[in-house]
Design a protein around this motif. Sequence first.
Motif, PDB file in Angstrom:
ATOM      1  N   UNK A 150      -1.819  -2.604  -2.899  1.00 41.16           N
ATOM      2  CA  UNK A 150      -2.917  -3.475  -2.222  1.00 41.16           C
ATOM      3  C   UNK A 150      -2.236  -4.922  -2.455  1.00 41.16           C
ATOM      4  N   UNK A 151      -2.756  -5.855  -1.218  1.00 42.12           N
ATOM      5  CA  UNK A 151      -2.371  -7.179  -1.336  1.00 42.12           C
ATOM      6  C   UNK A 151      -3.729  -7.951  -1.417  1.00 42.12           C
ATOM      7  N   UNK A 152      -3.941  -8.843  -2.472  1.00 43.28           N
ATOM      8  CA  UNK A 152      -5.104  -9.544  -2.943  1.00 43.28           C
ATOM      9  C   UNK A 152      -4.817 -11.116  -2.688  1.00 43.28           C
ATOM     10  N   UNK A 153      -5.877 -11.669  -2.054  1.00 44.97           N
ATOM     11  CA  UNK A 153      -5.795 -13.122  -1.530  1.00 44.97           C
ATOM     12  C   UNK A 153      -6.305 -14.009  -2.779  1.00 44.97           C
ATOM     13  N   UNK A 154      -5.943 -15.249  -2.748  1.00 46.00           N
ATOM     14  CA  UNK A 154      -6.718 -15.945  -3.769  1.00 46.00           C
ATOM     15  C   UNK A 154      -8.194 -15.971  -3.761  1.00 46.00           C
ATOM     16  N   UNK A 155      -9.092 -15.684  -2.797  1.00 47.89           N
ATOM     17  CA  UNK A 155     -10.571 -15.629  -2.573  1.00 47.89           C
ATOM     18  C   UNK A 155     -10.875 -14.287  -3.118  1.00 47.89           C
ATOM     19  N   UNK A 156      -9.928 -13.340  -3.471  1.00 45.96           N
ATOM     20  CA  UNK A 156     -10.335 -12.072  -4.080  1.00 45.96           C
ATOM     21  C   UNK A 156     -10.560 -11.039  -2.982  1.00 45.96           C
ATOM     22  N   UNK A 157     -10.118 -11.400  -1.672  1.00 46.90           N
ATOM     23  CA  UNK A 157     -10.451 -10.369  -0.663  1.00 46.90           C
ATOM     24  C   UNK A 157      -9.107  -9.546  -0.489  1.00 46.90           C
ATOM     25  N   UNK A 158      -9.156  -8.677   0.027  1.00 42.58           N
ATOM     26  CA  UNK A 158      -8.156  -7.707  -0.115  1.00 42.58           C
ATOM     27  C   UNK A 158      -7.622  -7.458   1.302  1.00 42.58           C
ATOM     28  N   UNK A 159      -6.313  -7.540   1.762  1.00 43.81           N
ATOM     29  CA  UNK A 159      -5.715  -7.831   2.852  1.00 43.81           C
ATOM     30  C   UNK A 159      -4.819  -6.584   3.304  1.00 43.81           C
ATOM     31  N   UNK A 160      -4.812  -5.601   2.445  1.00 38.87           N
ATOM     32  CA  UNK A 160      -4.061  -4.560   2.879  1.00 38.87           C
ATOM     33  C   UNK A 160      -4.069  -3.349   1.722  1.00 38.87           C
ATOM     34  N   UNK A 161      -4.206  -2.194   2.000  1.00 42.29           N
ATOM     35  CA  UNK A 161      -4.248  -1.223   1.250  1.00 42.29           C
ATOM     36  C   UNK A 161      -3.109   0.022   1.817  1.00 42.29           C
ATOM     37  N   UNK A 162      -2.679   0.579   1.018  1.00 46.42           N
ATOM     38  CA  UNK A 162      -1.719   2.001   1.456  1.00 46.42           C
ATOM     39  C   UNK A 162      -2.436   3.063   1.438  1.00 46.42           C
ATOM     40  N   UNK A 163      -1.913   4.243   2.093  1.00 46.85           N
ATOM     41  CA  UNK A 163      -2.811   5.238   2.317  1.00 46.85           C
ATOM     42  C   UNK A 163      -2.918   5.909   0.669  1.00 46.85           C
ATOM     43  N   UNK A 164      -2.296   5.875  -0.021  1.00 45.49           N
ATOM     44  CA  UNK A 164      -2.545   6.540  -1.501  1.00 45.49           C
ATOM     45  C   UNK A 164      -3.866   5.704  -1.998  1.00 45.49           C
ATOM     46  N   UNK A 165      -3.818   4.410  -1.807  1.00 42.27           N
ATOM     47  CA  UNK A 165      -4.948   3.415  -2.315  1.00 42.27           C
ATOM     48  C   UNK A 165      -6.059   4.172  -1.834  1.00 42.27           C
ATOM     49  N   UNK A 166      -6.048   4.021  -0.366  1.00 47.28           N
ATOM     50  CA  UNK A 166      -7.357   4.269   0.584  1.00 47.28           C
ATOM     51  C   UNK A 166      -7.755   5.683  -0.142  1.00 47.28           C
ATOM     52  N   UNK A 167      -7.018   6.732  -0.327  1.00 46.26           N
ATOM     53  CA  UNK A 167      -7.337   8.196  -1.056  1.00 46.26           C
ATOM     54  C   UNK A 167      -8.055   8.006  -2.051  1.00 46.26           C
ATOM     55  N   UNK A 168      -7.525   6.944  -2.889  1.00 47.72           N
ATOM     56  CA  UNK A 168      -8.214   7.141  -4.475  1.00 47.72           C
ATOM     57  C   UNK A 168      -9.216   6.444  -4.618  1.00 47.72           C
ATOM     58  N   UNK A 169      -9.615   5.233  -3.794  1.00 42.09           N
ATOM     59  CA  UNK A 169     -10.332   4.056  -4.013  1.00 42.09           C
ATOM     60  C   UNK A 169     -11.303   4.163  -2.776  1.00 42.09           C
TER      61      UNK A 169
END
Length: 206
Positions: free
Chosen positions: A34-53
């Motif tokens: 995942x890609x996390x911005x300074x404001x704690x927002x998540x800008x990207x998640x990959x397919x494995x991340x989405x399957x798990x979380x």
Amino acid sequence: VGQDITERKQAEVTLEAERYRLFSLLERLPAFVCLIAPDYSIHFTNINFRKRFGDVNGKLCYELFNNFDQPCEDCATQAVYQTGIPLEYEWKSPEGEIYQAFDYPFHDVDGTLLVLELMVDITERKRMEDKLRLSEERFFKAFNASPALMIIRSLKDMRCLDVNDHCLRHTGYSREEIIGTTLAELNIFSTQSINEVIQKVLLQGN
């Protein structure tokens, strides 16, 4: 003016193509990314991340990962933003899963600074390590409590690797004096008969 617009459009197309290639690579990585911005927002998640979380659905990282209503006190991503130095650490989820996490400073193709977080599930490995540690603890507890004289030796050079407490009391040597030596050097046992037994065990496999 027309040429400027054309060049700008071409630059935008090139930038979008670079972004597509980059995110296609992240999408296929065999890790939870995942890609996390300074404001704690998540800008990207990959397919494995989405399957798990699951899908982010606007959640901030501390909400998604820990079910918190405020940022973590020891936030690794903020530490990376502050220092610019990558971090490696272990994270335990609320469900008890253990992950090896790697956080890196990451510049998007448009120059935006983010933190790239990659996680690998090491839960099973940690369980096996715990089982092995407990097994070793039980073995050495029994080893040292045994009323028999016991020595662990290397098959390569027959030097002593460890010795139990009863053997120390019987021989009068300290553990430091015995470890690293051979029985012949210590001259405390009949090494010929012991070596014959060892050879029989090696040949017969029991």
